[in-house]
Design a protein around this motif. Structure first.
Motif, mmCIF file in Angstrom:
data_model
loop_
_atom_site.group_PDB
_atom_site.id
_atom_site.type_symbol
_atom_site.label_atom_id
_atom_site.label_comp_id
_atom_site.label_asym_id
_atom_site.label_seq_id
_atom_site.Cartn_x
_atom_site.Cartn_y
_atom_site.Cartn_z
ATOM 1 N N PHE A 76 0.831 -1.193 0.000
ATOM 2 C CA PHE A 76 0.000 0.000 0.000
ATOM 3 C C PHE A 76 0.867 1.245 0.000
ATOM 4 N N ASP A 77 0.546 2.177 -0.903
ATOM 5 C CA ASP A 77 1.252 3.451 -0.979
ATOM 6 C C ASP A 77 0.416 4.505 -0.267
ATOM 7 N N PRO A 78 0.824 4.968 0.910
ATOM 8 C CA PRO A 78 -0.011 5.903 1.673
ATOM 9 C C PRO A 78 -0.015 7.322 1.127
ATOM 10 N N THR A 79 0.856 7.624 0.167
ATOM 11 C CA THR A 79 0.955 9.000 -0.313
ATOM 12 C C THR A 79 0.006 9.318 -1.460
ATOM 13 N N HIS A 80 -0.509 8.290 -2.141
ATOM 14 C CA HIS A 80 -1.306 8.624 -3.323
ATOM 15 C C HIS A 80 -2.466 7.663 -3.596
ATOM 16 N N TYR A 81 -2.240 6.360 -3.532
ATOM 17 C CA TYR A 81 -3.254 5.416 -3.980
ATOM 18 C C TYR A 81 -4.175 4.997 -2.836
ATOM 19 N N HIS A 82 -5.262 4.317 -3.205
ATOM 20 C CA HIS A 82 -6.287 3.955 -2.229
ATOM 21 C C HIS A 82 -6.100 2.513 -1.775
ATOM 22 N N GLY A 83 -7.111 1.984 -1.069
ATOM 23 C CA GLY A 83 -6.988 0.686 -0.431
ATOM 24 C C GLY A 83 -6.933 -0.487 -1.394
ATOM 25 N N PRO A 84 -6.630 -1.687 -0.868
ATOM 26 C CA PRO A 84 -6.328 -2.848 -1.709
ATOM 27 C C PRO A 84 -7.516 -3.693 -2.159
ATOM 28 N N VAL A 85 -8.718 -3.475 -1.623
ATOM 29 C CA VAL A 85 -9.829 -4.381 -1.938
ATOM 30 C C VAL A 85 -10.114 -4.423 -3.438
ATOM 31 N N LEU A 86 -10.170 -3.259 -4.080
ATOM 32 C CA LEU A 86 -10.461 -3.210 -5.514
ATOM 33 C C LEU A 86 -9.441 -4.025 -6.303
ATOM 34 N N HIS A 87 -8.164 -3.874 -5.962
ATOM 35 C CA HIS A 87 -7.116 -4.562 -6.713
ATOM 36 C C HIS A 87 -7.157 -6.072 -6.477
ATOM 37 N N ARG A 88 -7.469 -6.472 -5.248
ATOM 38 C CA ARG A 88 -7.556 -7.908 -4.963
ATOM 39 C C ARG A 88 -8.729 -8.544 -5.695
#
Length: 492
Positions: free
Chosen positions: A50-62
């Protein structure tokens, strides 16, 4: 009962058709492409950080990873957009089904109308057809409300809230809005409000179990299955270091204008304010002592108002951030059926009015999602990808075939703000991205440039202008030998 079941089946069939029909038609949005790239890395076994500076949470990608695997895709180069978009289209369809959980408490007519509003909402349909986080956030958010409506197994709220956090950091806005709305409703009960100790006695066990599930689910996703402990810290740290993309600053009233005011673009009239008016009517009528379900209506009304206020205060604004608040509004609008007049003539008039609302939503949905999905006159097409980019892949194949003895690679992309271009170049193994032109750029077969490279390439390449995104063209510099060969082949 058979008629009611048929009505629900028809509503869900309509919702599914609007969300799944020709799902790969629209060119990939820049945000979809970045999400697809993260999914592609996980698909190739690179894990998830997880990149806390720009991208959102992992559920969508999983979920996108699972959908791609189910479609037989194992690499970034093999991926297609339809399985990815099927994730959010499916989430949108499930959201339409959620009013079924409120039938016992709020009645068939109200919940059926709410489902119809959710099914045909032009904004919800449009963003359900994009591989972005907000439709999942809305699904999990309405699952919280559905669990409250059932009044059973309340600990499951921890699961839905955990999935919300693991989907997107903006879940805290909903959490704060719901908590404040619940507290306000408790105060409005006056002498009838239960003592906190009584609430703790009734729901303490569910609350403790729900909190444990919430932490387990959210931390499990952010740490990639508890393999990278720093992800738990980054999930909190993101609220202090997140850097939103510049250029999306809007005035305070922008969301209110989007949801409630009309607009004409390119000769097309847009107005999605009818559900908002119905929601306001429902909230006002809840103040009456004879109002059905006053606590629910007040909770939804206050929560909706707080959502809108919080998002309006934040200067960074995009239309898809309104997906969850709009779902609140549509639920409130559905409950307006409870206030139907009793006189037959007035009931018929009110029914025709509600039918008109659904019909007008359908007109705008067909316009936005199918007729003009990427045009500037589409109210919901926010920084859309140019349709011109969809023809890039066959054009590159023609260039490559024109010089079978020479490779079309390496391909260079020079400049910034070039998404979703990496998606359309994903099948080429030698693609380099450079903020400034590198040495020996004049020897490259193909150069994509978001800036001016005339000085460096005019002697060796032919410039071909193409559209990338709304208001952002890109120049493709084709080395002269490839260009001449392709022109010659087209004349043969």
């Amino acid at each position: 009962m058979t008629r009611l079941a048929a009505c629900w089946i028809l509503v869900l069939a309509l919702a599914g058709a609007l969300r799944f029909h020709d799902l790969g038609q629209r060119p990939l949005h820049a945000d979809e492409a970045t999400g697809a790239r993260i999914t592609g890395r996980a698909l190739e076994g690179q894990g998830y950080r997880f990149d806390p500076t720009h991208y959102h949470g992992p559920v969508l990608h999983r979920l996108g990873q699972l959908a791609s695997l189910a479609a037989g895709h194992r690499r970034w180069a093999d991926m297609e957009i339809t399985p990815l978009r099927a994730v959010t289209a499916g989430a949108g369809l499930l959201t339409v089904a959620l009013p079924l959980f409120g039938v016992r408490r709020y009645g068939q007519p109200a919940m059926l109308f709410a489902a119809l509003l959710l099914a045909t909402s032009p904004m919800l349909v449009y963003y359900s057809r994009m591989f972005i986080h907000e439709t999942l956030l809305a699904l999990f958010g309405l699952l919280v409300f559905a669990q409250l409506s059932l009044r059973r197994h309340l600990w499951l709220i921890g699961l839905w809230a955990g999935l919300m956090w693991a989907t997107k950091e903006t879940f805290v806005i909903s959490l704060a809005a719901w908590a404040a709305a619940a507290f306000a409703c408790w105060l409005l009960l006056g002498k009838n409000r239960p003592h906190p100790r009584e609430l703790l006695r009734r729901h303490g066990r569910d609350a403790a179990l729900g909190l444990a599930v919430f932490l387990l689910v959210s931390i499990g996703f952010y740490t990639d299955g508890f393999r990278h402990g720093r992800g738990a810290w980054d999930a909190v740290h993101t609220y202090f270091v997140y850097h939103p993309t510049e250029g999306h600053e809007k005035p305070f009233a922008w969301y209110l204008q989007l949801l409630g005011l009309s607009e004409t673009r390119g000769g097309l009239w847009w107005w999605t304010g009818a559900p908002l008016l119905l929601a306001i009517l429902t909230a006002v009528r809840s103040l009456s002592p004879r109002s059905p379900n006053p606590a629910t209506v007040r909770f939804l009304a206050i929560a909706t108002l707080l959502h809108l206020l919080a998002y309006s205060v934040i200067s960074y604004k995009t239309p898809w951030l309104m997906v969850l608040p709009l779902a609140h509004i549509l639920l409130l609008a559905g409950l307006s059926v409870a206030f139907f007049p009793k006189r037959p003539a007035l009931r018929v008039a009110a029914g025709l009015g509600l039918a008109g609302v659904i019909a007008w939503q359908l007109v705008q949905t067909v316009r936005s999602s199918f007729q003009f999905p990427t045009e500037a006159r589409n109210r919901f097409a926010y920084v859309p990808t140019s349709p011109d980019i969809a023809g890039l892949t066959p054009w590159l194949e023609q260039l490559d075939a024109a010089q079978p003895d020479l490779p079309l690679q390496p391909i260079l992309v020079v400049g910034s703000d070039y998404w979703p271009l990496p998606w359309y170049l994903r099948r080429y193994e030698q693609v380099g991205f450079y903020p400034e032109p590198p040495a020996e750029i004049d020897r490259m077969p193909l150069v994509f440039a978001t800036g001016d490279l005339t000085e460096q390439l005019i002697a060796t390449h032919v410039p071909v202008p193409r559209g990338l995104r709304d208001g952002l063209p890109i120049t493709v510099w084709v080395r002269s030998d490839f260009w001449d060969a392709s022109v010659q082949k087209s004349h043969d």
